[in-house]
Design a protein around this motif. Structure first.
Motif, mmCIF file in Angstrom:
data_model
loop_
_atom_site.group_PDB
_atom_site.id
_atom_site.type_symbol
_atom_site.label_atom_id
_atom_site.label_comp_id
_atom_site.label_asym_id
_atom_site.label_seq_id
_atom_site.Cartn_x
_atom_site.Cartn_y
_atom_site.Cartn_z
ATOM 1 N N PRO A 163 0.825 -1.210 0.000
ATOM 2 C CA PRO A 163 0.000 0.000 0.000
ATOM 3 C C PRO A 163 0.859 1.260 0.000
ATOM 4 N N SER A 201 -2.364 3.272 9.980
ATOM 5 C CA SER A 201 -3.570 3.344 9.179
ATOM 6 C C SER A 201 -3.277 4.212 7.952
ATOM 7 N N ILE A 202 -4.226 4.259 7.022
ATOM 8 C CA ILE A 202 -4.085 5.152 5.867
ATOM 9 C C ILE A 202 -3.929 6.591 6.350
ATOM 10 N N GLU A 203 -4.769 6.978 7.314
ATOM 11 C CA GLU A 203 -4.760 8.348 7.821
ATOM 12 C C GLU A 203 -3.424 8.666 8.505
ATOM 13 N N ASP A 204 -2.901 7.706 9.280
ATOM 14 C CA ASP A 204 -1.585 7.880 9.912
ATOM 15 C C ASP A 204 -0.497 8.110 8.857
ATOM 16 N N TYR A 223 -10.483 10.218 1.893
ATOM 17 C CA TYR A 223 -10.131 9.253 0.858
ATOM 18 C C TYR A 223 -10.934 9.550 -0.387
ATOM 19 N N LEU A 224 -10.300 9.511 -1.549
ATOM 20 C CA LEU A 224 -11.053 9.689 -2.796
ATOM 21 C C LEU A 224 -11.182 8.409 -3.612
ATOM 22 N N THR A 225 -10.048 7.779 -3.923
ATOM 23 C CA THR A 225 -10.120 6.597 -4.785
ATOM 24 C C THR A 225 -8.792 5.851 -4.744
ATOM 25 N N SER A 226 -8.715 4.725 -5.448
ATOM 26 C CA SER A 226 -7.509 3.895 -5.399
ATOM 27 C C SER A 226 -7.276 3.224 -6.743
ATOM 28 N N GLN A 227 -6.058 2.724 -6.922
ATOM 29 C CA GLN A 227 -5.735 1.970 -8.129
ATOM 30 C C GLN A 227 -4.585 1.029 -7.828
ATOM 31 N N LEU A 235 -0.579 -0.847 -4.197
ATOM 32 C CA LEU A 235 -1.953 -0.366 -4.121
ATOM 33 C C LEU A 235 -1.853 1.125 -3.822
ATOM 34 N N ILE A 237 -3.353 4.566 -2.841
ATOM 35 C CA ILE A 237 -4.524 4.985 -2.074
ATOM 36 C C ILE A 237 -4.567 6.507 -2.106
#
Lengths: 298, 298
Positions: A163, A201-204, A223-227, A235, A237
């Motif tokens: 990620p 976490s993503i936020e961290d 968060y908006l989107t991922s690919q 990944l 994010i």
């Protein structure tokens, strides 16, 4: 209509049949099916038909000494890729990006991304990280096991996905884009990004990366989107992060410049206008999607 | 106030000093600093002070033959963990969960999560997956290199984090919770979840997992929040996904039941009411956070 465009490398028509991956009979039947198709690759690079679609051959084209992976089904047909050795000294990177940009079929970059990441992972993970023994392909090509009856430790290894957080710091009506330290000329700017670490976490991770790279303090993450990004298997994010101040302290190990841009400047950059403040690379990259979404008001 | 509670295992006060990880002088100075502290672990399990805070000792407690990892700084003090061998046959799992639940210090579970995942990764990755040679700790404990001058291939290996999507299928004013196939009795239900695969976005993985496990077709995914889960090192990505129909076809390899629940039923379960329709385990798990957030209207 959504404010967020569909990111590149998404939308594959592939039906992954995870539930059958441990079923050797299913795999054998798929291999011997007359409708089975082999994704053609040139190393890790895609092979395209003249019309820009992915090129599929018959399984007879695969080296019989090379393991096959069953990617899944498309149009009901079993789709395979050969887990062949790849010469990593060649430039696989630009071939991947240029090939994916030339694809005209919806979802083709995503199907290719899965195959490329899988072949690359097998290439670089032929040995057991736990004990050093050679491992064996299992789960229809979706794992490598360190078999005890071959002298191994019994560890099971699965394809790796790393990620990465990629984000626009937002202050007032502007967002921050940065220029990589290796970009000595030109106007190439993009969203900041970095690998998410264990225990985050993503936020961290968004808050840590923006503080490390730009010295800004995050107050809110959306968060908006991922690919998936298949070089080799990230990944991505995508987020927007509100920050306390627009005073930037650059990490010059990573970036040589960063600028705050407003929606008009982003639109000009995305449109490739000659007098745009900055230029974007790779429309397939999620940085494009993020900036477009933000310019749309997301 | 946010509708989304703070997930467990987040909010560490640890300042990761990634920028200094390749700087051996910085590492050596941190090791010899009088303020350096070693996180005490019992295998992979946490050691707590009587007041429920993490237990920190001096570096002298570490076996001199064991590599140290510099986690970062807390209160300006360098914080280390010993990359010691761990007996994986012991039950490290319940010790981790019970230990984390007993922590009273804000952010302590997140600090511990980073250390646990790092120690565990080193334990199971002492050899090079590319060539099978023994690897060497580098980057202040945040990598293992297969050194060419020790006969290796030069590959660099980094701690692994596996993204997992965990989601509530939503239809009308209800969401779907499932019971694991190994739960033969009791009312333990939770959000459905699965590993994200190479070549997938978060949205792709949510749609695939809900279709595989429950036979429902996703029309829209909204991300809510995320957490690290340190057994061993997942990134849990929490979403709600609107689905086309409430007709469920269970994957009985994974689940033995699934039920649609409304907000009142979720609130009763989260409150542990004796007549609640279902029961939740592990308040630190993001399934709790997701259900609470959804019950709050997120």
């Amino acid at each position: 209509m959504s404010l967020i465009p569909t990111p590149g490398f998404t939308g594959s028509p592939l039906v992954r049949i995870d539930i059958e991956r441990d079923n050797q009979d299913y795999f054998d039947q798929a291999v011997s099916s007359l409708s089975a198709r082999l994704l053609r690759l040139d190393g890790l690079k895609p092979v395209l038909e003249p019309d820009g679609s992915l090129s599929w051959g018959s399984l007879a084209e695969a080296d019989p000494d090379v393991d096959l992976a069953l990617l899944g089904l498309i149009d009901g047909k079993p789709r395979f890729v050969a887990l062949a050795p790849v010469d990593m000294r060649q430039d696989q990177r630009m071939g991947t990006i240029n090939g994916a940009m030339a694809m005209t079929e919806p979802g083709a970059p995503a199907t290719y991304a899965a195959a490329r990441s899988l072949v690359d992972w097998h290439n670089r993970h032929r040995f057991c990280a736990n004990c050093g023994q050679r491992t064996t392909v299992r789960r229809s090509g979706w794992a490598r096991f360190c078999l005890k009856d071959a002298g191994g430790c019994g560890a099971e290894h699965f394809p790796r996905t790393d990620p990465v957080v990629i984000m626009l710091a937002e202050y007032g009506d502007k967002v921050l884009v940065g220029r990589n330290k290796n970009t000595m000329q030109g106007k190439f700017y993009s969203a900041l990004a970095g690998f998410l670490e264990v225990g985050e976490s993503i936020e961290d991770a968004v808050a840590r990366e923006l503080f490390e790279e730009a010295g800004v303090i995050v107050t809110e993450v959306r968060y908006l989107t991922s690919q998936p990004w298949p070089i080799p298997s990230q990944l991505m994010i995508g987020c927007v992060a509100k920050v306390e101040s627009n005073v930037v302290t650059l990490d010059t190990n990573e970036l040589n410049d960063a600028i705050w841009v407003d929606r008009d400047q982003v639109r000009a950059a995305l449109a490739g206008e000659p007098d745009a403040l900055f230029t974007m690379r790779y429309p397939l990259a999620i940085a494009h999607t993020l900036l477009q979404a933000w310019a749309n008001g997301a």
